[in-house]
Design a protein around this motif. Structure first.
Motif, short mmCIF file in Angstrom:
data_model
loop_
_atom_site.label_atom_id
_atom_site.label_comp_id
_atom_site.label_asym_id
_atom_site.label_seq_id
_atom_site.Cartn_x
_atom_site.Cartn_y
_atom_site.Cartn_z
N ASP A 108 -4.75 7.56 2.98
CA ASP A 108 -6.24 7.79 2.80
C ASP A 108 -6.45 7.82 1.35
OD1 ASP A 108 -6.59 7.41 5.37
OD2 ASP A 108 -6.79 9.61 5.77
N ASP A 109 -5.55 8.60 0.61
CA ASP A 109 -5.57 8.73 -0.94
C ASP A 109 -5.67 7.39 -1.61
OD1 ASP A 109 -4.71 11.61 0.25
OD2 ASP A 109 -4.79 12.12 -1.77
N VAL A 166 3.79 3.34 2.15
CA VAL A 166 2.71 3.21 2.93
C VAL A 166 1.48 2.22 2.05
CG1 VAL A 166 2.69 5.34 4.18
CG2 VAL A 166 1.57 5.28 2.18
N ASN A 172 4.95 9.98 -5.06
CA ASN A 172 4.93 11.67 -5.19
C ASN A 172 5.96 11.75 -6.34
OD1 ASN A 172 3.45 12.01 -3.17
ND2 ASN A 172 4.96 12.53 -1.47
N PRO A 194 -0.70 10.15 -4.54
CA PRO A 194 0.50 10.24 -3.38
C PRO A 194 0.83 9.32 -2.47
CG PRO A 194 -1.42 12.11 -3.40
CD PRO A 194 -1.82 10.82 -4.27
N ASP A 195 1.77 9.47 -1.65
CA ASP A 195 2.43 8.42 -0.65
C ASP A 195 1.70 8.70 0.49
OD1 ASP A 195 4.80 7.18 -2.34
OD2 ASP A 195 5.47 9.33 -1.95
N ARG A 196 0.38 8.68 0.27
CA ARG A 196 -0.59 9.00 1.52
C ARG A 196 -1.95 7.89 1.56
NH1 ARG A 196 -0.65 14.84 -0.29
NH2 ARG A 196 -2.58 14.23 -1.29
N GLU A 220 -2.04 16.05 -7.36
CA GLU A 220 -2.76 15.13 -6.27
C GLU A 220 -3.02 14.08 -7.04
OE1 GLU A 220 -3.04 15.69 -2.93
OE2 GLU A 220 -1.96 17.41 -3.45
N GLU A 222 9.31 17.80 2.83
CA GLU A 222 8.77 16.54 2.50
C GLU A 222 10.10 16.00 1.99
OE1 GLU A 222 6.36 17.56 -0.82
OE2 GLU A 222 6.56 15.76 -1.80
N ASP A 247 7.79 6.79 3.87
CA ASP A 247 6.90 7.12 2.44
C ASP A 247 6.48 5.82 1.92
OD1 ASP A 247 9.35 6.82 1.34
OD2 ASP A 247 9.21 8.68 0.13
#
Lengths: 221, 221
Positions: free
Chosen positions: A47-48, A75, A10, A43-45, B37, B191, A73
């Protein structure tokens, strides 16, 4: 070989820092004659990251940086495992690497949990080891740690024959546009990049040495 | 709003330059409370740019930088037109903009050819105008020109309420990991980013002001 770079974080998407890691990796791969086809910041997600990794698997190899630490965060390991349909396992070699730095259970159990069947790459600068799983290498995001682990991996890739020469031309692109376009048409096997700067233009000729020199001579004639 | 940034240019993929343009845009959008994003770097090739634009159209708005000049490797306008199934047309307002800088036919006819139904954004620093077509804005790649045209466009986006505070903690992430993880769990609407530096860690808290201050207090308690 065709490479992709995935930068996880992020902090990059918020513009807090510039993507120096990607520049470093790209420069080293280019110097070896390989091509980087995409640099993607996500991003730190989970699924993305999975979405990007799956589509970039069409390239020969992917370097991923960031998200290997011990906080909530981080991942990346989980995402790589998911993208490749592997489980996350506590890797014994990774545990040993982490324990050189800390014995904190929470850290060891998070950072040493990596995709099954990974090869651990020792990080001599910080806690989190790098690892290679299939055609994906995951490197820490802290620049010194990234460089330490990247250098250990990049040795495995062959140095290809590639020759590059820059020509610096005073003035503006539009002053020599016709000449340039004619050289581009005549030398389709030479990659020619034109980079305008204030008051001058850098032209980069790249390809087989003999053809680069011919194209350059033609442009300067 | 959710944004994507597409940076066009082989020079970025070869690591010749760092992606300062993307950092600049991301920082400005974050300051307005919006989220970026994806940042994607693509080669100067129409099909690659089209592929990325089409998939990123799921976000609210895309900023594209680079590839608007007059040389053979400037293919951004063509790619945007193709991605949106529009034709490329010689735009009268764009012609006027280009002619403020040069009368060279080859330049005018290349640079002023943009997707049909675009809104031209004047570039006060260099030749190539920026333009907006649907939810895509194309900006020149030269940093001073990018900033000039970006600033004219970004005014249109609302400033959202967002509050950010940094906490600098001496030592290493692992020293306060349990505390941090408990705050993260307790404040899902804040966040929290953790950025380790040599000798200290920067924690960024971001969200509604009241909740950010609460989370910060909890972490420091």
């Amino acid at each position: 070989m065709k490479f992709a770079i995935v930068s996880v974080g992020n902090e990059l998407l918020r513009g807090d820092i510039v993507n120096d890691n990607a520049k470093y990796i790209a420069q080293k791969l280019a110097a070896l004659g390989h091509s980087v086809e995409r640099i993607v910041v996500v991003p730190d997600r989970v699924d993305d990251i999975v979405e990007e990794l799956r589509r970039l698997l069409k390239y020969d190899f992917i370097f991923v940086t960031g998200g290997l630490g011990a906080t909530h965060d981080d991942v990346t390991a989980e995402a790589i495992a998911k993208a490749l349909n592997r489980s996350l396992v506590l890797d014994e070699k990774a545990v040993k690497q982490v324990k050189r730095w800390t014995d904190k259970k929470e850290v060891v159990e998070k950072v040493a949990k990596i995709p099954a069947e990974s090869e651990v790459i020792q990080n001599d600068v910080g806690v989190a080891p790098a690892f290679i799983t299939g055609k994906i290498a995951a490197l820490p995001g802290v620049p010194a740690e990234m460089r330490d682990t990247f250098e250990k991996i990049v040795k495995r890739f062959e140095k290809l024959e590639v020759y590059e020469e820059d020509v610096i031309v005073e003035g503006k692109e539009e002053d020599f546009l016709e000449k340039l376009n004619s050289v581009v048409r005549k030398f389709p096997d030479v990659e020619i990049g034109s980079y305008p700067k204030p008051g001058y233009v850098v032209l980069k000729f790249r390809g087989k040495k003999e053809r680069v020199l011919e194209a350059k001579r033609e442009f300067l004639s």
